[in-house]
Design a protein around this motif. Structure first.
Motif, PDB file in Angstrom:
ATOM      1  N   ILE A   1      -6.109   3.485  -2.805  1.00  0.00           N
ATOM      2  CA  ILE A   1      -7.437   3.959  -2.415  1.00  0.00           C
ATOM      3  C   ILE A   1      -8.513   3.056  -3.001  1.00  0.00           C
ATOM      4  CG2 ILE A   1      -9.081   5.848  -2.673  1.00  0.00           C
ATOM      5  CD1 ILE A   1      -6.665   7.766  -2.557  1.00  0.00           C
TER       6      ILE A   1
ATOM      7  N   PRO B   1     -10.412   3.781   3.955  1.00  0.00           N
ATOM      8  CA  PRO B   1      -9.771   4.295   2.729  1.00  0.00           C
ATOM      9  C   PRO B   1      -9.019   5.608   2.939  1.00  0.00           C
ATOM     10  CG  PRO B   1     -12.030   3.609   2.297  1.00  0.00           C
ATOM     11  CD  PRO B   1     -11.863   3.618   3.773  1.00  0.00           C
TER      12      PRO B   1
ATOM     13  N   SER C   1     -13.238  -1.859   2.315  1.00  0.00           N
ATOM     14  CA  SER C   1     -14.111  -1.172   3.257  1.00  0.00           C
ATOM     15  C   SER C   1     -15.576  -1.501   3.004  1.00  0.00           C
ATOM     16  CB  SER C   1     -13.887   0.339   3.155  1.00  0.00           C
ATOM     17  OG  SER C   1     -14.717   1.038   4.037  1.00  0.00           O
TER      18      SER C   1
ATOM     19  N   SER D   1      -8.535  -0.309  -1.077  1.00  0.00           N
ATOM     20  CA  SER D   1      -9.018  -0.132   0.295  1.00  0.00           C
ATOM     21  C   SER D   1     -10.507   0.197   0.322  1.00  0.00           C
ATOM     22  CB  SER D   1      -8.218   0.962   1.003  1.00  0.00           C
ATOM     23  OG  SER D   1      -8.374   2.211   0.354  1.00  0.00           O
ATOM     24  N   ALA D   2     -11.009   0.923  -0.680  1.00  0.00           N
ATOM     25  CA  ALA D   2     -12.441   1.214  -0.735  1.00  0.00           C
ATOM     26  C   ALA D   2     -13.242  -0.067  -0.939  1.00  0.00           C
ATOM     27  CB  ALA D   2     -12.731   2.205  -1.862  1.00  0.00           C
TER      28      ALA D   2
ATOM     29  N   ALA E   1     -15.686   3.381   7.116  1.00  0.00           N
ATOM     30  CA  ALA E   1     -15.551   4.597   6.300  1.00  0.00           C
ATOM     31  C   ALA E   1     -14.181   5.234   6.469  1.00  0.00           C
ATOM     32  CB  ALA E   1     -16.653   5.587   6.673  1.00  0.00           C
TER      33      ALA E   1
END
Length: 440
Positions: free
Chosen positions: A115, A149, A122, A118-119, A146
């Protein structure tokens, strides 16, 4: 009069023998069958959803939505850095060695790591979208960023559940609950007179992904809870295992979606919409491959860890049969019903019918090879498989750039199907050379 009863008895006995028992092959059959049934349910929901969206939104807005959603699928597949795929290799090892602390540590720490990464991806993507995307695509692409993640979080939890052979927990949230939520809410909005466009649908996708992730997280946490076990966190070891798998799966993802990305530069959104509808329709074939891969990956890893080469070879050939013949049957059925199914999207979508046999040819070539990617990955040959995937991606990109400007969607599907066939042949040859397993 006794013959029908006898036939039913024999058939029932065979079915019970096929799906009962505690042996490895029986477990794999149940996992593959359950996964396929869930994906078949997903296919039905997805078909209804995509048909209604195409009619509610029109070809242009549907094409914009399809393009943005491809970025969610691509970004979600890459931004998780391969940790979901690594679960198929790490969890069987931890279970075989009785390392419960490592098992629980990976489930918690691996999710946080996926997470977090991936954030960051993003946010970087959103920055680029804000600076460079056109006004029509800016908001849909920001909402797609958005989604990434949350998509990664669900994908990681799916990998954990798959490695434990929990098919329902792995697939129901993303493949049944999420599209059903979108269908229900979008139907309500359309009935209320709302204007459904790409941005609205991406917003609904984000909300539904978030809700499904939360429910799946609660259920998975309940199954994995173990009192008195000290969690062990080894992020360096996780990433060391994940990176080669990311390369292999990432190159395949890029190969799968590069056609749509190239088409966005050369063809109108309405043509992308028709191509996307045809690809979605024929993607039902790939559900069989997906189901067999889901059932086989952890089992391949177990046989490899145990050094059981004979069972590995036999199971690989069995999985190939499970993949090829059902895929052929589904392909024939889809081709027979292809024109009326495309008409459901709208009268203009029937012009994409000629794409269906071309798409089917590539998917059948892949099915004929069987689940070679997880076989190679679980047997420690992921780097060689990734190299083949990289060459296939390069070939596909070059062919798309040459063919799409001249032939549009037809050029894209020829490029992708031919590349899939060549890649599948190369992977089968690699399995024979590195593992000594003759699949064909």
């Amino acid at each position: 009069m006794g013959q029908p009863d006898h036939t039913r008895t024999v058939t029932g006995a065979r079915l019970r023998a096929l799906f009962s028992g505690d042996g490895h092959l029986a477990v794999a059959r149940r996992m593959a069958s359950t996964t396929f049934l869930l994906r078949a349910g997903n296919a039905g929901l997805a078909l209804v959803l995509q048909v209604l969206l195409a009619r509610w939104m029109g070809a242009h807005q549907y094409g914009l939505y399809a393009y943005a959603w491809v970025w969610v699928l691509l970004g979600g597949g890459l931004a998780g850095v391969g940790l979901s795929a690594a679960a198929q290799r790490l969890i069987p090892e931890y279970k075989d060695r009785g390392q419960d602390g490592h098992l629980l540590g990976f489930a918690r720490g691996g999710a946080a790591l996926a997470i977090l990464i991936s954030a960051m991806v993003s946010l970087a993507a959103a920055f680029l979208v804000e600076r460079h995307a056109g006004p029509e695509l800016r908001l849909p692409l920001l909402l797609a960023c958005a989604c990434i993640p949350v998509f990664v979080a669900i994908d990681f939890q799916e990998g954990i559940a798959r490695a434990h052979h929990w098919a329902g927990l792995a697939y129901v949230p993303a493949y049944l609950a999420q599209p059903l939520l979108i269908l229900l809410v979008a139907s309500g909005l359309a009935a209320a007179g709302w204007m459904l466009d790409a941005a609205v649908l991406l917003g609904l996708s984000f909300a539904s992904l978030l809700l499904c992730w939360l429910v799946q997280w609660i259920l998975l946490r309940g199954r994995l809870r173990s009192r008195g076990v000290v969690r062990s966190f080894e992020p360096a070891a996780w990433l060391s295992m994940a990176w080669p798998l990311l390369l292999m799966n990432g190159f395949y993802l890029l190969l799968t979606y590069v056609d749509v990305l190239v088409m966005e530069r050369f063809v109108p959104a309405s043509e992308i919409a028709r191509y996307f509808a045809a690809a979605k329709l024929m993607s039902v074939m790939s559900f069989i491959m997906f189901a067999v891969q889901a059932a086989s990956a952890a089992r391949f890893a177990e046989y490899h860890v145990q050094g059981d080469r004979e069972r590995l070879s036999a199971f690989a050939r069995t999985c190939r049969r499970w993949t090829l013949w059902p895929s052929l049957a589904v392909a024939l059925g889809l081709l027979a019903a292809g024109w009326p199914l495309l008409w459901l999207f709208g009268p203009d979508f029937t012009s994409a019918f000629y794409l269906l046999p071309l798409i089917a040819a590539g998917l059948l070539a892949r099915a004929a090879a069987g689940p070679v990617e997880p076989l190679l990955a679980m047997a420690g040959q992921q780097k060689a498989a990734a190299a083949i995937a990289a060459l296939a991606l390069l070939l596909n990109l070059v062919m798309n750039l040459l063919l799409v400007p001249r032939y549009g969607a037809g050029g894209a599907v020829v490029a992708t199907s031919l590349t899939l066939a060549l890649q599948s042949g190369a992977l089968v040859a690699l399995v024979r050379r590195r593992l000594g397993i003759a699949l064909v």
